[in-house]
Motif scaffolding. Structure first.
Motif, mmCIF file in Angstrom:
data_model
loop_
_atom_site.group_PDB
_atom_site.id
_atom_site.type_symbol
_atom_site.label_atom_id
_atom_site.label_comp_id
_atom_site.label_asym_id
_atom_site.label_seq_id
_atom_site.Cartn_x
_atom_site.Cartn_y
_atom_site.Cartn_z
ATOM 1 N N GLY A 4 -10.273 -2.049 11.205
ATOM 2 C CA GLY A 4 -10.714 -0.763 10.701
ATOM 3 C C GLY A 4 -9.558 0.200 10.489
ATOM 4 O O GLY A 4 -9.523 0.947 9.521
ATOM 5 N N CYS A 5 -8.580 0.193 11.374
ATOM 6 C CA CYS A 5 -7.405 1.055 11.238
ATOM 7 C C CYS A 5 -6.589 0.653 10.024
ATOM 8 O O CYS A 5 -6.111 1.505 9.278
ATOM 9 C CB CYS A 5 -6.532 0.981 12.489
ATOM 10 N N GLU A 6 -6.431 -0.636 9.779
ATOM 11 C CA GLU A 6 -5.692 -1.109 8.613
ATOM 12 C C GLU A 6 -6.414 -0.703 7.338
ATOM 13 O O GLU A 6 -5.773 -0.272 6.375
ATOM 14 C CB GLU A 6 -5.515 -2.621 8.671
ATOM 15 N N ASP A 7 -7.739 -0.838 7.317
ATOM 16 C CA ASP A 7 -8.516 -0.441 6.150
ATOM 17 C C ASP A 7 -8.327 1.041 5.861
ATOM 18 O O ASP A 7 -8.140 1.440 4.714
ATOM 19 C CB ASP A 7 -10.007 -0.732 6.351
ATOM 20 N N ARG A 8 -8.359 1.857 6.877
ATOM 21 C CA ARG A 8 -8.191 3.297 6.712
ATOM 22 C C ARG A 8 -6.805 3.615 6.152
ATOM 23 O O ARG A 8 -6.655 4.458 5.280
ATOM 24 C CB ARG A 8 -8.422 3.999 8.064
ATOM 25 N N GLU A 9 -5.788 2.936 6.645
ATOM 26 C CA GLU A 9 -4.432 3.146 6.144
ATOM 27 C C GLU A 9 -4.323 2.768 4.673
ATOM 28 O O GLU A 9 -3.644 3.453 3.898
ATOM 29 C CB GLU A 9 -3.431 2.343 6.973
ATOM 30 N N ILE A 10 -4.985 1.702 4.260
ATOM 31 C CA ILE A 10 -4.986 1.289 2.856
ATOM 32 C C ILE A 10 -5.669 2.344 1.997
ATOM 33 O O ILE A 10 -5.157 2.738 0.948
ATOM 34 C CB ILE A 10 -5.662 -0.086 2.689
ATOM 35 N N LEU A 11 -6.826 2.842 2.445
ATOM 36 C CA LEU A 11 -7.543 3.875 1.696
ATOM 37 C C LEU A 11 -6.708 5.148 1.577
ATOM 38 O O LEU A 11 -6.668 5.785 0.519
ATOM 39 C CB LEU A 11 -8.895 4.168 2.347
ATOM 40 N N GLU A 12 -6.023 5.523 2.623
ATOM 41 C CA GLU A 12 -5.181 6.719 2.581
ATOM 42 C C GLU A 12 -3.972 6.519 1.663
ATOM 43 O O GLU A 12 -3.553 7.450 0.969
ATOM 44 C CB GLU A 12 -4.758 7.119 3.992
ATOM 45 N N ALA A 13 -3.432 5.309 1.617
ATOM 46 C CA ALA A 13 -2.320 5.022 0.709
ATOM 47 C C ALA A 13 -2.779 5.141 -0.743
ATOM 48 O O ALA A 13 -2.073 5.704 -1.586
ATOM 49 C CB ALA A 13 -1.753 3.628 0.985
ATOM 50 N N ILE A 14 -3.968 4.635 -1.035
ATOM 51 C CA ILE A 14 -4.524 4.761 -2.390
ATOM 52 C C ILE A 14 -4.756 6.234 -2.710
ATOM 53 O O ILE A 14 -4.449 6.697 -3.815
ATOM 54 C CB ILE A 14 -5.821 3.945 -2.530
ATOM 55 N N ALA A 15 -5.293 6.978 -1.754
ATOM 56 C CA ALA A 15 -5.535 8.411 -1.961
ATOM 57 C C ALA A 15 -4.241 9.133 -2.326
ATOM 58 O O ALA A 15 -4.244 10.039 -3.165
ATOM 59 C CB ALA A 15 -6.154 9.026 -0.706
ATOM 60 N N ASN A 16 -3.136 8.733 -1.747
ATOM 61 C CA ASN A 16 -1.849 9.380 -2.016
ATOM 62 C C ASN A 16 -1.351 9.167 -3.441
ATOM 63 O O ASN A 16 -0.563 9.967 -3.941
ATOM 64 C CB ASN A 16 -0.784 8.902 -1.027
ATOM 65 N N ILE A 17 -1.808 8.096 -4.097
ATOM 66 C CA ILE A 17 -1.324 7.833 -5.452
ATOM 67 C C ILE A 17 -2.379 8.150 -6.527
ATOM 68 O O ILE A 17 -2.194 7.802 -7.695
ATOM 69 C CB ILE A 17 -0.804 6.380 -5.600
ATOM 70 N N LEU A 18 -3.445 8.854 -6.164
ATOM 71 C CA LEU A 18 -4.471 9.203 -7.162
ATOM 72 C C LEU A 18 -3.899 9.948 -8.374
ATOM 73 O O LEU A 18 -4.282 9.632 -9.507
ATOM 74 C CB LEU A 18 -5.597 10.023 -6.532
ATOM 75 N N PRO A 19 -3.003 10.915 -8.194
ATOM 76 C CA PRO A 19 -2.458 11.587 -9.388
ATOM 77 C C PRO A 19 -1.763 10.614 -10.350
ATOM 78 O O PRO A 19 -1.879 10.738 -11.562
ATOM 79 C CB PRO A 19 -1.473 12.601 -8.809
ATOM 80 N N THR A 20 -1.066 9.643 -9.815
ATOM 81 C CA THR A 20 -0.404 8.644 -10.660
ATOM 82 C C THR A 20 -1.431 7.745 -11.342
ATOM 83 O O THR A 20 -1.300 7.433 -12.527
ATOM 84 C CB THR A 20 0.571 7.796 -9.818
ATOM 85 N N ILE A 21 -2.450 7.358 -10.620
ATOM 86 C CA ILE A 21 -3.507 6.525 -11.200
ATOM 87 C C ILE A 21 -4.186 7.266 -12.346
ATOM 88 O O ILE A 21 -4.458 6.689 -13.400
ATOM 89 C CB ILE A 21 -4.532 6.102 -10.129
ATOM 90 N N ARG A 22 -4.454 8.556 -12.164
ATOM 91 C CA ARG A 22 -5.134 9.331 -13.205
ATOM 92 C C ARG A 22 -4.327 9.352 -14.499
ATOM 93 O O ARG A 22 -4.889 9.375 -15.585
ATOM 94 C CB ARG A 22 -5.419 10.748 -12.739
ATOM 95 N N GLU A 23 -3.025 9.317 -14.419
ATOM 96 C CA GLU A 23 -2.183 9.308 -15.609
ATOM 97 C C GLU A 23 -2.395 8.059 -16.472
ATOM 98 O O GLU A 23 -2.048 8.057 -17.655
ATOM 99 C CB GLU A 23 -0.712 9.434 -15.226
ATOM 100 N N LEU A 24 -2.968 7.019 -15.908
ATOM 101 C CA LEU A 24 -3.218 5.783 -16.644
ATOM 102 C C LEU A 24 -4.442 5.873 -17.558
ATOM 103 O O LEU A 24 -4.613 5.047 -18.441
ATOM 104 C CB LEU A 24 -3.404 4.614 -15.670
ATOM 105 N N PHE A 25 -5.285 6.878 -17.351
ATOM 106 C CA PHE A 25 -6.523 7.026 -18.118
ATOM 107 C C PHE A 25 -6.323 7.979 -19.283
ATOM 108 O O PHE A 25 -5.744 9.052 -19.117
ATOM 109 C CB PHE A 25 -7.646 7.565 -17.225
ATOM 110 N N GLN A 26 -6.820 7.589 -20.457
ATOM 111 C CA GLN A 26 -6.763 8.473 -21.616
ATOM 112 C C GLN A 26 -7.913 9.470 -21.599
ATOM 113 O O GLN A 26 -7.776 10.579 -22.082
ATOM 114 C CB GLN A 26 -6.799 7.664 -22.905
#
Length: 86
Positions: A4-26
Protein backbone atom coordinates in the motif's frame (compact mmCIF):
# COMPACT_ATOMS: atom_id res chain seq x y z
CA UNK A 1 7.77 -1.52 2.60
CA UNK A 2 4.16 -2.52 2.50
CA UNK A 3 2.48 -2.76 -0.89
CA UNK A 4 0.00 0.00 0.00
CA UNK A 5 2.85 2.42 0.76
CA UNK A 6 4.49 1.68 -2.59
CA UNK A 7 1.18 2.23 -4.39
CA UNK A 8 0.75 5.58 -2.66
CA UNK A 9 4.27 6.64 -3.63
CA UNK A 10 3.55 5.75 -7.27
CA UNK A 11 0.30 7.76 -7.24
CA UNK A 12 2.08 10.75 -5.71
CA UNK A 13 4.85 10.54 -8.32
CA UNK A 14 2.22 10.60 -11.09
CA UNK A 15 0.51 13.54 -9.37
CA UNK A 16 3.80 15.45 -9.48
CA UNK A 17 4.01 15.19 -13.27
CA UNK A 18 0.38 16.08 -14.09
CA UNK A 19 1.34 19.47 -15.60
CA UNK A 20 3.74 17.71 -17.98
CA UNK A 21 1.15 15.08 -18.87
CA UNK A 22 -1.41 17.79 -19.65
CA UNK A 23 0.97 19.28 -22.22
CA UNK A 24 0.59 16.07 -24.25
CA UNK A 25 -3.13 16.73 -24.88
CA UNK A 26 -4.34 19.02 -27.65
CA UNK A 27 -7.87 19.26 -26.22
CA UNK A 28 -8.79 20.98 -22.97
CA UNK A 29 -8.99 18.37 -20.24
CA UNK A 30 -8.83 17.85 -16.53
CA UNK A 31 -6.44 15.39 -14.96
CA UNK A 32 -6.87 13.66 -11.64
CA UNK A 33 -5.00 11.10 -9.64
CA UNK A 34 -7.15 9.08 -7.25
CA UNK A 35 -6.94 6.00 -5.19
CA UNK A 36 -10.10 3.89 -5.21
CA UNK A 37 -11.92 6.31 -2.91
CA UNK A 38 -10.55 9.86 -2.99
CA UNK A 39 -8.65 12.43 -5.04
CA UNK A 40 -4.92 12.59 -4.43
CA UNK A 41 -4.28 15.36 -6.95
CA UNK A 42 -6.39 17.38 -9.38
CA UNK A 43 -5.45 19.69 -12.23
CA UNK A 44 -8.27 21.65 -13.88
CA UNK A 45 -8.29 22.44 -17.57
CA UNK A 46 -8.23 25.96 -18.94
CA UNK A 47 -12.03 25.95 -19.34
CA UNK A 48 -13.11 22.77 -17.55
CA UNK A 49 -13.12 22.51 -13.76
CA UNK A 50 -15.04 20.05 -11.58
CA UNK A 51 -13.65 21.80 -8.47
CA UNK A 52 -12.15 18.63 -6.99
CA UNK A 53 -9.70 18.95 -4.12
CA UNK A 54 -7.18 16.46 -2.72
CA UNK A 55 -8.80 14.31 -0.05
CA UNK A 56 -12.30 14.74 -1.50
CA UNK A 57 -14.19 11.49 -2.02
CA UNK A 58 -14.79 10.40 -5.60
CA UNK A 59 -18.53 10.40 -6.30
CA UNK A 60 -19.84 6.90 -7.12
CA UNK A 61 -21.69 8.34 -10.15
CA UNK A 62 -18.77 10.36 -11.55
CA UNK A 63 -16.74 9.69 -14.67
CA UNK A 64 -13.74 9.45 -12.34
CA UNK A 65 -15.32 6.43 -10.63
CA UNK A 66 -16.21 4.97 -14.05
CA UNK A 67 -12.51 5.23 -14.93
CA UNK A 68 -11.51 3.59 -11.65
CA UNK A 69 -13.84 0.65 -12.35
CA UNK A 70 -13.18 0.35 -16.10
CA UNK A 71 -10.93 -2.16 -17.72
CA UNK A 72 -10.19 0.33 -20.50
CA UNK A 73 -10.37 3.96 -21.56
CA UNK A 74 -13.19 6.23 -20.39
CA UNK A 75 -14.20 9.36 -22.28
CA UNK A 76 -16.82 11.78 -20.98
CA UNK A 77 -18.59 14.78 -22.41
CA UNK A 78 -18.31 17.51 -19.80
CA UNK A 79 -21.63 19.18 -18.91
CA UNK A 80 -21.79 22.91 -19.58
CA UNK A 81 -22.09 23.68 -15.85
CA UNK A 82 -18.40 22.74 -15.46
CA UNK A 83 -17.24 24.99 -18.29
CA UNK A 84 -15.86 28.47 -17.74
CA UNK A 85 -16.40 30.72 -20.74
CA UNK A 86 -13.93 33.58 -21.06
Amino acid sequence: MQEGCEDREILEAIANILPTIRELFQQDCILAVTDKEKFISYLPGSKIDIKAVPGQEVSPKSSSMQAINAAGTVSTVVPVRYMEFR
